[in-house]
Write an enzyme that holds these catalytic residues in place. Structure first.
Site, PDB file in Angstrom:
ATOM      1  N   ARG A   1      18.928 -11.230   4.163  1.00 40.33           N
ATOM      2  CA  ARG A   1      19.233 -10.976   5.573  1.00 40.33           C
ATOM      3  C   ARG A   1      20.330  -9.920   5.718  1.00 40.33           C
ATOM      4  O   ARG A   1      20.263  -9.034   6.564  1.00 40.33           O
ATOM      5  CB  ARG A   1      19.638 -12.309   6.249  1.00 40.33           C
ATOM      6  CG  ARG A   1      20.030 -12.275   7.686  1.00 40.33           C
ATOM      7  CD  ARG A   1      19.077 -11.608   8.689  1.00 40.33           C
ATOM      8  NE  ARG A   1      17.683 -11.638   8.440  1.00 40.33           N
ATOM      9  CZ  ARG A   1      16.884 -10.594   8.675  1.00 40.33           C
ATOM     10  NH1 ARG A   1      17.365  -9.454   9.171  1.00 40.33           N
ATOM     11  NH2 ARG A   1      15.611 -10.660   8.399  1.00 40.33           N
TER      12      ARG A   1
ATOM     13  N   LYS B   1      32.100   6.375  19.858  1.00 42.87           N
ATOM     14  CA  LYS B   1      31.519   5.176  20.470  1.00 42.87           C
ATOM     15  C   LYS B   1      30.621   4.478  19.456  1.00 42.87           C
ATOM     16  O   LYS B   1      29.390   4.481  19.565  1.00 42.87           O
ATOM     17  CB  LYS B   1      30.750   5.562  21.739  1.00 42.87           C
ATOM     18  CG  LYS B   1      31.656   6.152  22.816  1.00 42.87           C
ATOM     19  CD  LYS B   1      30.899   6.512  24.083  1.00 42.87           C
ATOM     20  CE  LYS B   1      31.864   7.064  25.138  1.00 42.87           C
ATOM     21  NZ  LYS B   1      31.166   7.499  26.370  1.00 42.87           N
TER      22      LYS B   1
ATOM     23  N   LYS C   1      42.207  15.644  26.484  1.00 40.98           N
ATOM     24  CA  LYS C   1      41.372  15.152  27.580  1.00 40.98           C
ATOM     25  C   LYS C   1      42.131  15.163  28.908  1.00 40.98           C
ATOM     26  O   LYS C   1      43.290  15.588  28.974  1.00 40.98           O
ATOM     27  CB  LYS C   1      40.886  13.745  27.247  1.00 40.98           C
ATOM     28  CG  LYS C   1      40.125  13.695  25.924  1.00 40.98           C
ATOM     29  CD  LYS C   1      39.693  12.295  25.547  1.00 40.98           C
ATOM     30  CE  LYS C   1      38.390  11.924  26.221  1.00 40.98           C
ATOM     31  NZ  LYS C   1      37.817  10.692  25.625  1.00 40.98           N
TER      32      LYS C   1
ATOM     33  N   GLU D   1      38.740  19.198  26.457  1.00 41.68           N
ATOM     34  CA  GLU D   1      37.682  18.730  27.355  1.00 41.68           C
ATOM     35  C   GLU D   1      37.917  19.301  28.741  1.00 41.68           C
ATOM     36  O   GLU D   1      39.007  19.162  29.305  1.00 41.68           O
ATOM     37  CB  GLU D   1      37.705  17.196  27.388  1.00 41.68           C
ATOM     38  CG  GLU D   1      36.674  16.593  28.309  1.00 41.68           C
ATOM     39  CD  GLU D   1      36.713  15.073  28.292  1.00 41.68           C
ATOM     40  OE1 GLU D   1      36.822  14.485  27.188  1.00 41.68           O
ATOM     41  OE2 GLU D   1      36.662  14.466  29.377  1.00 41.68           O
TER      42      GLU D   1
ATOM     43  N   ASP E   1      32.338  18.582  29.987  1.00 50.01           N
ATOM     44  CA  ASP E   1      32.075  17.192  30.319  1.00 50.01           C
ATOM     45  C   ASP E   1      31.181  17.067  31.535  1.00 50.01           C
ATOM     46  O   ASP E   1      31.526  17.511  32.631  1.00 50.01           O
ATOM     47  CB  ASP E   1      33.405  16.474  30.577  1.00 50.01           C
ATOM     48  CG  ASP E   1      33.211  14.972  30.668  1.00 50.01           C
ATOM     49  OD1 ASP E   1      32.338  14.441  29.952  1.00 50.01           O
ATOM     50  OD2 ASP E   1      33.928  14.330  31.457  1.00 50.01           O
TER      51      ASP E   1
END
Lengths: 287, 287, 287, 287, 287, 287
Positions: free
Chosen positions: A105, A140, A172, A202, A223
């Site tokens: 597994r 992320k 940012k 950004e 962005d």
């Protein structure tokens, strides 16, 4: 070419596999097999794909099996980054039956999760193959699995963005707001960064883009700009900086974004929302 | 009722958060913020949903923030298992600006991943709400995150299957093959198990089902049976054992499966293939 | 400005302090103090410099003391990166006497080691202050203490080179030899690197320098070149790449190297051969 | 004789090497070599001294290489505690090229650091070879590396002092002050200590020395006494206790201190301020 | 006097408690209480003795409770080393009900185990109170708990032997056989040991005893000698070395052994065969 | 049959052995042997029983030896769960002399502790062999060693109770009090538990027993009931639930308890108060 995949430090593999086996084996191990399978029974098995996709994470599957049976035979039928169709055999295994059952597994969970990421990445990469754009991942990622997932992205033909907060600078909105503007933010970043740290800025608007270019930003993250605006940004930049589009990237929208002429398109979805690739371990215990 | 969610041992939360922060902070920490944000700047922030879903993992988000700023104010606007609409505020945060920036991605990665699982689980649960069937997860979880993901399943209204190979017995095809049959396999399992270990038997056919019932199996996993066959199985069992349907379960098929009368339906997809829920941290650094 | 020092992730501080305390306390702790000092005795202490230097590592000293007495009062008299003269008080401490005695050596070992690095770095930095050159450290650090030592370098006014093998590329002689030349090596590096990874090329000759520039190297390490040759290199590069001089750098030679016009001078000695700064903890146990 | 060096527990070696490799490999490993060196390329290498010195730490260098390539050939040309001249070959290595490049810096960092300590220790030991005095280290070691550094001291011909606060008692000024005097402090120490714990008393004056002798101290640390005073101390003790001189010990002063007749001279500098020994790894990647 | 007990390094307590809680809480924590006890229910409890004995390990019990509820009130009614009768209250606790239930068993397991050791040690100590002999423990301790058990021995009035293989030398039969005799073995030991390492020699015969004394052994372990022979040994030694009797020590025989005049009697049974002291936690959950 | 013993996950063995070796080897390892035994000396040894008993823990003894000498020959003369008489040889060992000496105490401490538990368990099991009752352990285990001790119980012929708070539910007095009664407590437990979690209810009276049976409890712990009352309980239950007797169980009382007809008798003493089995390692160092 295998070199292009890079390598996973062996400690990363071992630590991840140990953590996963510990959470599956718990305190008593595989009690069902302990009760039913003789201690010295042997088994042959294959890992096979059930759905089409791209394979990633074979080293983790092997490490899981080897952790439970140091003498297991684990023969790869194909390598990381291979495309598979349903039924394709990925690896052949022979060893102690209890050990294979105990590791099964965990091996499949790694392989399914990472191959899922490679598979989805590949779909994005294929969708922009007619352009100069490269697909990149983000930060992320699933907690605890970042380096493995970044490897899976490479297996799918994608590129890696920074690995953490420490290996490149990304200026940012909050940094810009605190500094009073793009120019000052970039100045502070450059004053701090050593000569081996890249700085990306950004921006939300074309005005910010111009300011970032003037400030000497080497990479600029555009962005959430629609394709038309991205096209304007490419024209404005004129090759003075690497351009990365981000935000609102889906399989449906990615080609149009890429056709704007940007260098990179980054997507969180390829790591945080890739469904697992369905793989199975088919086993026969030797009589 | 919050009690129904159970609890996560604090070590699990701390270990997971530390591992995730270490992989994001690396050796040098958040160098962009170190270069640009004053060390004593403060910030206010909210975590807000961008899409509809079900929240899970607030304790991890809070732990990530508190790890970077022990004095952070973290006020929950709602609890785990809450349904949210886009724009819903999940938590309000106030603290050191660098600390919040350093913890932001880890907090969101946990919250997005676990809420994604809760959200998908809830869709399955809602789809069978008109039946007696309960939705359960499996051991097909992301390596290293099993206990957290099992918690997220509960937040979505699902039930947990066994947590590992050691806390319940699941007699599967290989066990049955080695034993020479269901009856002998169950006998071996019972001889080994203490009185606090439940034994479930996986069967492929109605004949195996009858053999398992005769052998005294308390729970039976009906593997990959179509709804009609499941209905027959329910009739055969007649309440003598808990019945769990598994295999081929999708959002489209789950209602029909549930209407067969089975007690549990288990799905790997709710843990291994749930897309992350989109959440954001909106922040303003105080001047 | 304190921001310029960057930050140490809290886990790095805690892990380093725990490891150091464990090796000093062993299995039985401070048996001398246990035998002689009453359990509730309190003490006041100051940490003071015995030699001139630059301070680095106060957070580690404080963490060591706080680990043994969570309620200790630890008041900084000055900050990291401060220059001190003999007798200068660095911090004032008040707390449980046994705890302070137990943490004393670990606190001083960190502070002396890191301040030694900051002090030596500052001497190199001062020696080139009349030029544009910045002093940088290398990966020649004490095993297990790299991030702490890189922080100490910043406290001494130095810049950091890459933190490891993974956060920037340095193409060296072996890479060039395997590739068949600088051009091909740089091509391979660029093909692999994402857009946030900087590539530096190490060259031994001016011919290699020209090849590296032509290949688009952004940073070039000039290995073991005498000042005259460095001056030629600066002229050849003409600002097309960041230039770093390395090899044979000593306090005696560093000014001449810097006057060549290079951007960076890297030195392993500032981390691997800095003598500890002599600091002491003067304590009086309260009656 | 190799036996005289003692042994390092294998866990100490493995833990130190893993920590060091993790901080160098980071999350992505050696990306330069991954991009440029074929995965199956092999290399031959030698570790060679660049400066005269004494070698220490070969087991760590080997462990670092073996951790990256379990099948590496690592052949010692000489052993720990060997004296080397520039150019001397220390070890011959043959194995996977990427693995050797990945382990190179860690192997050299250990070897350079520990050999630096052995080299400086040897200089002190040689300086007092005409006397009965032995050179000993202290607890002023680099955090996290104490046992390794104590081993290096032995390689340089030095003796080890206590390894931590728990394996011997050292009654110092604060202990004496709290107790009201040497006699009472020694009494308390003896009452607590088991029969396998040695007690040493630190004294500043000859009066204290006499009091310590009368109290039955077995070892006495003479703190910061000039050679003349040490000579008096030796006469007073008359062999009733082991005498250790400490404080103000330099390569210039150590012979005079030793000629006073003390048994041990302890120096923090041999561990905390030894410059690294310059060693290099010369490698050729096989075509 | 509490000082005589020495201290446990805080990391030892925390690591032991975390390990124990993790093995009890597993992956899902206390599921019974999660299902039944409201999350905010509070409880009052006392820890009370059920049998007569000596208490040891209160810091571990408190740490277990505090780990689950950082705000728990934990008030000691008596201290480590206290003698208790059945019914005696040891500590009063007030805090979150689920937390107390989750920590209860771990707290009691530590307290019962260590108090059992203190209790049995005290019986041996009392049995020899009329002699000069001190009772000492050995390295025959429960794996992983040595420092805690050595602390429990001190709580029972016993003394500690060496803590491991590294903090004192014990020359045993194999060492003597390899060396060719006691004299050579002691010579080798002295040549290796620093001045803060005590050397003890184990002897089986009075001839060996004389040889050990002549070789300058400071402590001698008399192995498995009957009381008469021990008495002769005491006479032969005449105070030249500390004498320790070992082997065949039981509560029945210990007084006779002690009356021989030896300084120490060591017993493995006080650590490896002490029955747990029966303690209970009586709790009422607040309505 | 060896299968009946189950297995210990390899990580549990390795982690336990490493922890034990680290606490015995400390920072400097076996200094006595380092001083006296040549580094390449070899030895032969046997592990032999000194008292009658049942063996448990051979894998730990082997792992300890192998950790110090990877090439050691370790040949089992008999297996776990074997009964031994004094003098019986358990295993034969051949390998590096220093390694065997370094691992000896740890190997014996594991083997003695676990065999002690197996031996005592076997005495209880034998005492009830004429009944249907099975002997089971509890959660009253030595902190950090639970899974190992549960394995030892199986070696002695006993059964395992739950391994922690998370793998089965045990509804106790506090749960019942908070719920307002057995019925409601069982209802809450069932609502929370998945279908693979067994629920046991602890009752003090026959009225509670009836209530628990009516509520559908599958297993019932009869707390501290005398044999007569147990017999009534067996009659009342009439096979509707598994019955476990607990409390006041001694070797003297256990047969009478078993004769009441209960299914299980649980005892904390078999794990927390079993004296170690006396085993020795007899060794001869090869000349």
């Amino acid at each position: 070419m295998s070199g292009a995949l890079g390598v996973l430090p062996p400690m990363l593999i071992e630590d991840a596999v140990d953590l996963a086996l510990k959470e599956d084996l718990g305190r008593a191990g595989d009690i069902t097999s302990a009760a039913i399978i003789p201690a010295d029974a042997r088994a042959d098995a294959v890992i096979a794909a059930r759905r089409p996709g791209v394979i990633a994470g074979l080293a983790l599957a092997e490490a899981a099996l080897r952790r439970m049976d140091a003498a297991v035979a684990f023969e790869l039928a194909l390598g990381d980054a291979s495309r598979v169709e349903p039924g394709a055999i990925v690896a052949r295994i022979s060893g102690n039956a209890r050990a294979i059952l105990a590791a099964e597994r965990v091996a499949l969970n790694f392989l399914g999760h990472l191959s899922g990421i490679a598979t989805l990445t590949r779909r994005y990469v294929d969708a922009v193959a007619h352009t100069r754009a490269r697909i990149a991942c983000t930060r992320k990622t699933t907690p605890g699995l970042r380096a493995l997932e970044k490897f899976a992205v490479r297996c799918g033909g994608g590129m890696n963005h920074r690995f953490g907060l420490d290996d490149a600078m990304l200026v940012k909105d909050n940094h810009i707001a605190v500094s009073g503007g793009v120019t000052e933010a970039v100045r502070r970043a450059k004053a701090f960064a050593g000569h081996l740290v890249r700085i990306e800025v950004e921006v939300d608007t074309l005005d910010q883009l111009e300011e970032a270019l003037a400030a000497g930003a080497e990479a600029i993250l555009l962005d959430n700009m629609p394709p038309d605006m991205l096209r304007q940004a490419v024209a404005i930049a004129g090759g003075r900086a690497v351009l990365e589009a981000s935000g609102g990237v889906t399989l449906d929208s990615v080609a149009a974004i890429a056709e704007s002429g940007v260098d990179f398109i980054s997507s969180g979805a390829i790591t945080h929302s890739a469904p697992a690739l369905d793989l199975g371990l088919d086993m026969s215990v030797c009589p």
